[in-house]
Scaffold this motif. Sequence first.
Motif, PDB file in Angstrom:
ATOM      1  N   GLY A 112       2.028  -0.804  -4.731  1.00 54.41           N
ATOM      2  CA  GLY A 112       2.239  -0.630  -6.167  1.00 54.41           C
ATOM      3  C   GLY A 112       1.047  -0.113  -6.936  1.00 54.41           C
ATOM      4  O   GLY A 112       1.180   0.233  -8.115  1.00 54.41           O
ATOM      5  N   SER A 113      -0.124  -0.052  -6.314  1.00 57.62           N
ATOM      6  CA  SER A 113      -1.326   0.351  -7.057  1.00 57.62           C
ATOM      7  C   SER A 113      -1.273   1.818  -7.477  1.00 57.62           C
ATOM      8  O   SER A 113      -1.604   2.155  -8.620  1.00 57.62           O
ATOM      9  N   LEU A 114      -0.850   2.710  -6.572  1.00 60.28           N
ATOM     10  CA  LEU A 114      -0.779   4.126  -6.922  1.00 60.28           C
ATOM     11  C   LEU A 114       0.260   4.380  -8.011  1.00 60.28           C
ATOM     12  O   LEU A 114       0.036   5.165  -8.928  1.00 60.28           O
ATOM     13  N   ILE A 115       1.405   3.715  -7.893  1.00 63.19           N
ATOM     14  CA  ILE A 115       2.466   3.898  -8.890  1.00 63.19           C
ATOM     15  C   ILE A 115       2.014   3.385 -10.248  1.00 63.19           C
ATOM     16  O   ILE A 115       2.235   4.032 -11.284  1.00 63.19           O
ATOM     17  N   ALA A 116       1.367   2.224 -10.248  1.00 66.61           N
ATOM     18  CA  ALA A 116       0.924   1.630 -11.513  1.00 66.61           C
ATOM     19  C   ALA A 116      -0.152   2.480 -12.181  1.00 66.61           C
ATOM     20  O   ALA A 116      -0.064   2.798 -13.379  1.00 66.61           O
ATOM     21  N   LEU A 117      -1.175   2.862 -11.425  1.00 67.28           N
ATOM     22  CA  LEU A 117      -2.251   3.655 -12.010  1.00 67.28           C
ATOM     23  C   LEU A 117      -1.769   5.055 -12.373  1.00 67.28           C
ATOM     24  O   LEU A 117      -2.189   5.619 -13.384  1.00 67.28           O
ATOM     25  N   GLY A 118      -0.875   5.614 -11.552  1.00 69.85           N
ATOM     26  CA  GLY A 118      -0.345   6.934 -11.855  1.00 69.85           C
ATOM     27  C   GLY A 118       0.554   6.958 -13.082  1.00 69.85           C
ATOM     28  O   GLY A 118       0.707   8.001 -13.726  1.00 69.85           O
ATOM     29  N   SER A 119       1.131   5.813 -13.421  1.00 67.99           N
ATOM     30  CA  SER A 119       2.027   5.762 -14.587  1.00 67.99           C
ATOM     31  C   SER A 119       1.290   5.978 -15.897  1.00 67.99           C
ATOM     32  O   SER A 119       1.917   6.247 -16.929  1.00 67.99           O
ATOM     33  N   TYR A 120      -0.033   5.862 -15.887  1.00 67.72           N
ATOM     34  CA  TYR A 120      -0.817   6.072 -17.109  1.00 67.72           C
ATOM     35  C   TYR A 120      -1.207   7.533 -17.300  1.00 67.72           C
ATOM     36  O   TYR A 120      -1.804   7.880 -18.315  1.00 67.72           O
ATOM     37  N   ASN A 121      -0.891   8.383 -16.324  1.00 69.76           N
ATOM     38  CA  ASN A 121      -1.209   9.805 -16.457  1.00 69.76           C
ATOM     39  C   ASN A 121      -0.286  10.483 -17.465  1.00 69.76           C
ATOM     40  O   ASN A 121       0.834  10.017 -17.707  1.00 69.76           O
ATOM     41  N   PRO A 122      -0.712  11.613 -18.042  1.00 65.98           N
ATOM     42  CA  PRO A 122       0.192  12.411 -18.884  1.00 65.98           C
ATOM     43  C   PRO A 122       1.387  12.892 -18.070  1.00 65.98           C
ATOM     44  O   PRO A 122       1.307  13.029 -16.840  1.00 65.98           O
ATOM     45  N   PHE A 123       2.496  13.181 -18.738  1.00 62.23           N
ATOM     46  CA  PHE A 123       3.721  13.546 -18.041  1.00 62.23           C
ATOM     47  C   PHE A 123       3.533  14.795 -17.190  1.00 62.23           C
ATOM     48  O   PHE A 123       4.083  14.909 -16.099  1.00 62.23           O
ATOM     49  N   HIS A 124       2.749  15.757 -17.679  1.00 68.08           N
ATOM     50  CA  HIS A 124       2.586  17.020 -16.966  1.00 68.08           C
ATOM     51  C   HIS A 124       1.337  17.032 -16.085  1.00 68.08           C
ATOM     52  O   HIS A 124       0.844  18.110 -15.717  1.00 68.08           O
ATOM     53  N   ASN A 125       0.837  15.876 -15.739  1.00 62.22           N
ATOM     54  CA  ASN A 125      -0.286  15.805 -14.798  1.00 62.22           C
ATOM     55  C   ASN A 125       0.141  16.346 -13.428  1.00 62.22           C
ATOM     56  O   ASN A 125       1.260  16.100 -12.971  1.00 62.22           O
ATOM     57  N   ASN A 126      -0.741  17.066 -12.772  1.00 61.26           N
ATOM     58  CA  ASN A 126      -0.421  17.682 -11.477  1.00 61.26           C
ATOM     59  C   ASN A 126      -0.487  16.619 -10.378  1.00 61.26           C
ATOM     60  O   ASN A 126      -1.496  16.481  -9.675  1.00 61.26           O
ATOM     61  N   VAL A 127       0.597  15.874 -10.214  1.00 58.65           N
ATOM     62  CA  VAL A 127       0.631  14.806  -9.211  1.00 58.65           C
ATOM     63  C   VAL A 127       0.619  15.373  -7.791  1.00 58.65           C
ATOM     64  O   VAL A 127       0.175  14.691  -6.854  1.00 58.65           O
ATOM     65  N   TYR A 128       1.108  16.588  -7.631  1.00 56.69           N
ATOM     66  CA  TYR A 128       1.100  17.234  -6.316  1.00 56.69           C
ATOM     67  C   TYR A 128      -0.331  17.428  -5.831  1.00 56.69           C
ATOM     68  O   TYR A 128      -0.677  17.088  -4.694  1.00 56.69           O
ATOM     69  N   ARG A 129      -1.174  17.944  -6.702  1.00 56.14           N
ATOM     70  CA  ARG A 129      -2.588  18.132  -6.364  1.00 56.14           C
ATOM     71  C   ARG A 129      -3.272  16.787  -6.125  1.00 56.14           C
ATOM     72  O   ARG A 129      -4.023  16.615  -5.158  1.00 56.14           O
ATOM     73  N   CYS A 210      -7.521  -2.903  -7.823  1.00 56.55           N
ATOM     74  CA  CYS A 210      -6.504  -1.850  -7.927  1.00 56.55           C
ATOM     75  C   CYS A 210      -5.136  -2.377  -7.513  1.00 56.55           C
ATOM     76  O   CYS A 210      -4.119  -2.067  -8.144  1.00 56.55           O
ATOM     77  N   THR A 211      -5.104  -3.194  -6.445  1.00 55.81           N
ATOM     78  CA  THR A 211      -3.842  -3.808  -6.021  1.00 55.81           C
ATOM     79  C   THR A 211      -3.327  -4.775  -7.072  1.00 55.81           C
ATOM     80  O   THR A 211      -2.131  -4.808  -7.378  1.00 55.81           O
ATOM     81  N   MET A 212      -4.221  -5.559  -7.656  1.00 56.09           N
ATOM     82  CA  MET A 212      -3.823  -6.500  -8.705  1.00 56.09           C
ATOM     83  C   MET A 212      -3.315  -5.756  -9.941  1.00 56.09           C
ATOM     84  O   MET A 212      -2.392  -6.211 -10.609  1.00 56.09           O
ATOM     85  N   GLU A 213      -3.928  -4.624 -10.245  1.00 54.39           N
ATOM     86  CA  GLU A 213      -3.479  -3.831 -11.392  1.00 54.39           C
ATOM     87  C   GLU A 213      -2.031  -3.387 -11.213  1.00 54.39           C
ATOM     88  O   GLU A 213      -1.256  -3.350 -12.178  1.00 54.39           O
ATOM     89  N   GLY A 214      -1.653  -3.067  -9.972  1.00 55.47           N
ATOM     90  CA  GLY A 214      -0.263  -2.712  -9.710  1.00 55.47           C
ATOM     91  C   GLY A 214       0.682  -3.854  -9.992  1.00 55.47           C
ATOM     92  O   GLY A 214       1.762  -3.660 -10.570  1.00 55.47           O
TER      93      GLY A 214
END
Length: 424
Positions: A112-129, A210-214
């Motif tokens: 859950g850490s990547l999903i949680a931290l990634g959820s704070y990115n702008p909508f058009h952030n280049n998640v592929y990169r 980071c895991t706890m943040e998720g």
Amino acid sequence: MEFWKRYILRETEGIDEVGQLRWQLSLTLMLSWIICYFCIWKGVEWTGKVVWFTASYPYVMMFILFIRGVTLDGAVDGIIFYIKPDFEKLAESEVWIDAATQIFFSYGIGLGSLIALGSYNPFHNNVYRDALIVACVNSGTSIFAGFVIFSVIGYMAHTQNKDVAEVAASGPGLAFVAYPSAVAEMPISPLWACLFFSMMFMLGLDSQFCTMEGFFTACIDEWPRYLRKHKEIFIAIVCFFSYLIGLSMVTEGGIYVFELFNTYSASGMSLLFLVFFQTVAISWFYGVERFYLHIEKMIGFRPNIWWKLCWVGFTPAITAGVFIFSLVKYTPLTYVDYVYPDWSYAIGWMLALSSMLCIPGYMVYILAKTPGTLLERFQICITPQWTEEDYAKGIAIDDHRQVMYTNATPPGYQEVVNTDECKV
């Protein structure tokens, strides 16, 4: 080894002999949780600032230790032992489980850490990169760390006139016995010991918060009305109860409890089970094409078809295959030469099932709660329920919008254009 087992741990004869609480370890555990709390208590903006140091510092230390390690006598032997494959090990289920666990924890998959931290990115952030960068950096770091460790292990084997396989250890033994023993034989050993353990502390701290943040992000997003205004208190309560659970591992028999948790609860089959259903839920039930359209909306282009094949086929097949293989080749947990009693295996499987059963348990619950026939319930449950806010943000995708349009003129278009109302 004697210092580690007889003084630091004061090991008992087995898990059924708890022994006394090691107050030194309990205080260091408390300090670790206090530091972890203050790293995340102000939210992801504060955590992002902390990560700049906790993530960068280990790289500096690894580079210093690598330069020192490769200049030692016998370092080549350790590195050869590290990079030379032993294909007979592929027949052991523990190797596959350990490999999967390494990938999951290194990448933060299933936690859950990547999903949680990634959820704070702008909508058009280049998640592929970002996904490619995270994968390459994490794997590269793990490989590089292996050179750092085994160059020194080779030096230790050289000084003791032993094979590298005899001095190399796995798990806590590698970090707290094998490597420190080699460092103790170096010139200026206190300096290298401080550098190594400070690096280990930063790596553990970075992974932990980071895991706890998720976990915190998921809970607060699920119950924002109750938790968002009291976030600091909620985080403090969770850290306190986590500390209480950790006290069971810093008794004189705590190493046996630690190995039980490490094998059944935090890694291995539990993560394989969770990641399999996570992948299947997105690619099969939510729909890989719908998921592709989401990504296209965010980054402006469709990823390579290779990723679709991975999500739909390769990843579910590999995770399910390793999970089944580990069940078929299951071997009871042991610690060095100690064989756990049967009742401890029951506790271990209860720990594993406590997270694994949440998926089928919730599935049964939501199916029972949804009205209609069984087929109607199933179709409703796997259909996205968009809100007006989702449409306003451009997140929602209607099924009828998922058709791929071409440049062909629709039927009747020319007749409409040629009417007097449409002429200019």
